[in-house]
Design an enzyme around this catalytic site. Structure first.
Site, short mmCIF file in Angstrom:
data_model
loop_
_atom_site.label_atom_id
_atom_site.label_comp_id
_atom_site.label_asym_id
_atom_site.label_seq_id
_atom_site.Cartn_x
_atom_site.Cartn_y
_atom_site.Cartn_z
CG HIS A 115 23.39 30.21 7.65
ND1 HIS A 115 24.19 29.88 6.57
CD2 HIS A 115 23.47 29.15 8.49
CE1 HIS A 115 24.71 28.68 6.75
NE2 HIS A 115 24.28 28.21 7.91
CG HIS A 275 24.59 19.68 12.37
ND1 HIS A 275 25.95 19.55 12.21
CD2 HIS A 275 24.26 20.84 11.75
CE1 HIS A 275 26.42 20.59 11.54
NE2 HIS A 275 25.41 21.39 11.26
#
Length: 744
Positions: A115, A275
């Site tokens: 991020h 993920h």
């Protein structure tokens, strides 16, 4: 001004009016805040005021380390392996105030690094992890960054220990790498070199929405935006506008990742790789969450999203509102993400917080609980995860990764390195022992210097040949400007090094006047070839150097024509890139929609030309005085596209005079718009009505805007001629050397 630009300014005005109408007075009618920052501000009264202040960002006044601080030198003193060892220990050192999921902080540090870097946008080169901006608003309080504040706080003891030998910007990315390594993944490498800033970036356009998570349709998803909703890194994991549709979500995923310079394979690898680790958090309704860090109380000490649900952390954590764990080994690298994705049929369900997610139909309880080793769960996925199965293009890539785990690991390693290093700039900025040897196309490589460089005498001889070539001062200066001014301070791309102005796509840009550029470059190439053929001691000069040197010669001639004898500084060492070393699809984003320095703008420009000028100046890292002196000098020399006379307020074009300023500020001239577009203006004699000059919005703003006028008045003064030439040469040299990180 285009209708779109006019709508933009009108919207800003309405927003400001709503803000002012919402204010209240104190009972006494006096200002309740007795200090300089209180009360109504200039932008409350004049919401369309030109943001010249953006050129003052990240000045030495905001930097506590001082101008003498050399981050590259400090980084080289870093005990790199000791730092990595401390980071490895941190991964499993769970703290009571924020317990680690699965006993390992690795997944949340991967998210932190992702991020940090993932705000990068290819369109303007802004965003990304290169400045450590995740520490500041708005990023530190974006809904998509919920609880990342805890990750940085966990890192603080290590940052404190190593001090300024590693920046926050570098530490956040390195921590993500170490997290991956400790969870069994082999990364592609790491390069340091990111220097911290000390205040929020104000120049990044994140969108005009005034509410978090406002949805943008693809039709309204204008460049340079990189996220489909305000406050997200990419896309809503529940689907566009929470529609729970993997197919429509795939369209948004493809668009957003492309705007970050990622292709379909890189996109699938990043989603699948990211993920593979960790989980999302949605233990209860989001109403339990407190304010974000910027809005939190003083005693929260910079931490936000405090939850009153249960313990507020661990099993009771509320983040995105989703409650998904993707794999059987969420703290260990595996191929379980793709195995689970294709093994099960998926049914839509809701998290405890009410968010749309998916559960394996008739799936076994094989997924570990993050905090209770006795509990197991069914496999779960996000809507956007299922996009990798149900979009036909993503599905083919995903199946290949399913069947070939090594290909998946290789693709993720390369995509992760690209994600985290895209805005670091050229390889000459890379620091540290883990810099990959492989040169990658997206790094915009240039060849290494493999020959002796020219000296001052050689440079003087080359300039003499340039001036005798028949090329005009305007052509020489304009070509050098076109070459160097592609630089972008955000991702450090562009610039004169590489001489890519002779390559596709730059050679064909309208702003570069292809016919003129071709003529100039042919002449300069002949001069370069003759020198290299006849030079002694193996000396050579690159075309990139000759282009800049020719521009310098033009500036010196222009100064001479104005009565000034100057020598423009020159540092050889540029090299020439090949077309094979140039990613044309990526470089097309460097083409300017407007370049006020050349009085150029494309039709239908989305913002007023003067706003685009400030944006261009900010990308070039110019200050307001540097912007002002460059405009005045380049107008006097006249490097306008197609030789347009707009803003050439002089009867001595080609001479480096202050005429632009003196004539613009001359009150005997009255200015009026030349048409309904308000893009071009006529300056007529106030008494006779005779046409004297024409100018654009970019030209007239230096007499209209109070800040720029104040600067223009400095150079219009009778005693400013020497200062003007000196300042112009300094600003010119800065632009020519913006990409010369090897000189630092």
């Amino acid at each position: 001004m285009s209708p779109r630009a006019r709508r933009c300014t009108d919207r800003c005005a309405r927003m400001s009016e709503r803000s002012m109408n919402a204010t209240t007075e104190t009972p006494t009618g006096k200002c309740p805040v007795a200090h300089g920052t209180g009360g109504t501000q200039n932008r409350d009264w004049w919401p369309n005021q030109l943001r010249v202040d953006l050129l003052n960002l990240h000045s030495p006044k905001s930097d506590p380390l001082g101008a003498a601080f050399d981050y590259r030198a400090e980084f080289k003193k870093l005990d790199y392996e000791a730092l990595k060892n401390d980071l490895r220990k941190l991964m499993t050192d769970s703290q009571d105030w924020w317990p680690a999921d699965f006993g390992n902080y690795g997944p949340q540090f991967v998210r932190m690094a992702w991020h940090s870097a993932g705000t990068y946008r290819l369109a303007d080169g802004r965003g990304g992890g290169g400045r450590g901006q995740q520490r500041f608003a708005p990023l530190n309080s974006w809904p998509d960054n919920v609880n990342i504040d805890k990750s940085r706080r966990l890192l603080w003891p290590i940052k404190q220990k190593y001090g300024q030998k590693i920046s926050w910007a570098d530490l956040m990315i390195l921590t993500g790498n170490v997290a991956l390594e400790t969870m069994g993944f082999r990364t592609f490498g790491f390069a340091g070199g990111r220097e911290d800033t000390w205040e929020p970036d104000q120049d990044v356009f994140w969108g005009s929405e005034t509410a978090w998570l406002s949805h943008r349709t693809l039709e309204k998803f204008d460049a340079p935006l990189g996220a489909t909703e305000m406050g997200l890194i990419y896309v809503n994991p529940e689907g566009p506008d929470r529609n729970g549709d993997p197919i429509s979500a795939a369209k948004f995923i493809r668009e957003t990742f492309a705007r970050m310079a990622m292709n379909d394979e890189e996109t699938v690898a990043l989603i699948g790789g990211g993920h593979t680790f960790g989980k999302t958090h949605g233990a209860a309704a989001e109403s339990h969450k407190g304010p974000d860090p910027e809005a939190a109380a003083l005693e929260a000490q910079g931490l936000g999203w405090a939850s009153n649900y249960g313990t507020g952390h661990g099993a009771d954590t509320i983040g995105s509102g989703l409650e998904v764990t993707w794999t059987q080994t969420p703290a260990q690298w595996s191929n379980f993400f793709f195995e689970n994705l294709f093994k099960y049929e998926w049914v839509q369900t809701r998290s405890p917080a009410g968010a749309i997610q998916w559960e394996a139909k008739d799936g076994p309880d094989i997924i570990p609980d993050a905090h209770n080793p006795e509990k197991k769960h069914k496999p779960t996925m996000l809507t956007t995860d299922l996009s990798l199965r149900f979009d036909p293009i993503y599905e083919k890539i995903s199946r290949r990764f399913l069947e070939n785990p090594q290909a998946f690991a290789e693709a993720f390693a390369r995509a992760w390195f690209k994600l985290t290093h895209r805005d670091l700039g050229p390889r000459s900025r890379y620091l540290g022992p883990e810099v990959p040897r492989e040169v990658l196309l997206w790094q915009d490589p240039v060849p290494a210097v493999d020959h002796p460089l020219i000296d001052d005498a050689d440079a003087a001889a080359l300039k003499a040949k340039v001036l005798a070539s028949g090329l005009t001062v305007s052509e020489l200066v304009g070509t050098a400007w076109a070459s160097a001014s592609t630089f972008r301070g955000g991702d450090k791309r562009g610039g004169a090094n590489g001489a890519r102005i002779r390559l596709a796509p730059q050679k064909d840009w309208a702003v570069n006047q292809p016919e003129q550029i071709d003529k100039v470059l042919k002449a300069l190439t002949r001069i370069q070839g003759e020198f290299n053929l006849n030079a002694s001691d193996g000396k050579k000069v690159s075309l990139a150097d000759v282009i800049v040197l020719a521009g310098n010669a033009g500036v010196e001639e222009a100064a001479k024509a104005a009565g000034h004898d100057v020598s423009v500084p020159f540092a050889p060492g540029r090299t020439d890139a090949s077309q094979a070393e140039t990613d044309a699809d990526s470089f097309k984003w460097l083409e300017p929609a407007a370049d006020g320095f050349r009085n150029y703008q494309k039709d239908g420009l989305a913002v007023p030309a003067e706003v685009a000028l400030i944006d261009k100046a900010q990308l070039l890292t110019l200050t307001a005085p540097e912007l002002t002196v460059l405009i005045g000098g380049l107008r006097a020399i006249n490097i306008n596209v197609d030789g347009a006379k707009h803003g050439v307020f002089t009867d001595k074009p080609g001479a480096l005079t202050t005429d632009f300023f003196t004539n613009l500020l001359d009150m005997s001239t009255q200015w009026k718009a030349a048409g309904e577009s308000n893009d071009v203006y006529e300056g007529r004699d106030r008494q006779t009505g005779e046409l004297k000059w024409t100018g654009t919005r970019v030209d007239l703003v230096f007499g209209s805007n109070s800040i720029l006028r104040a600067l223009a008045e400095v150079y219009a003064a009778s005693d400013a001629k020497d200062k003007f030439v000196t300042d112009f040469v300094a600003a010119w040299t800065k632009v020519m050397n913006l990409d010369r990180f090897d000189l630092a």
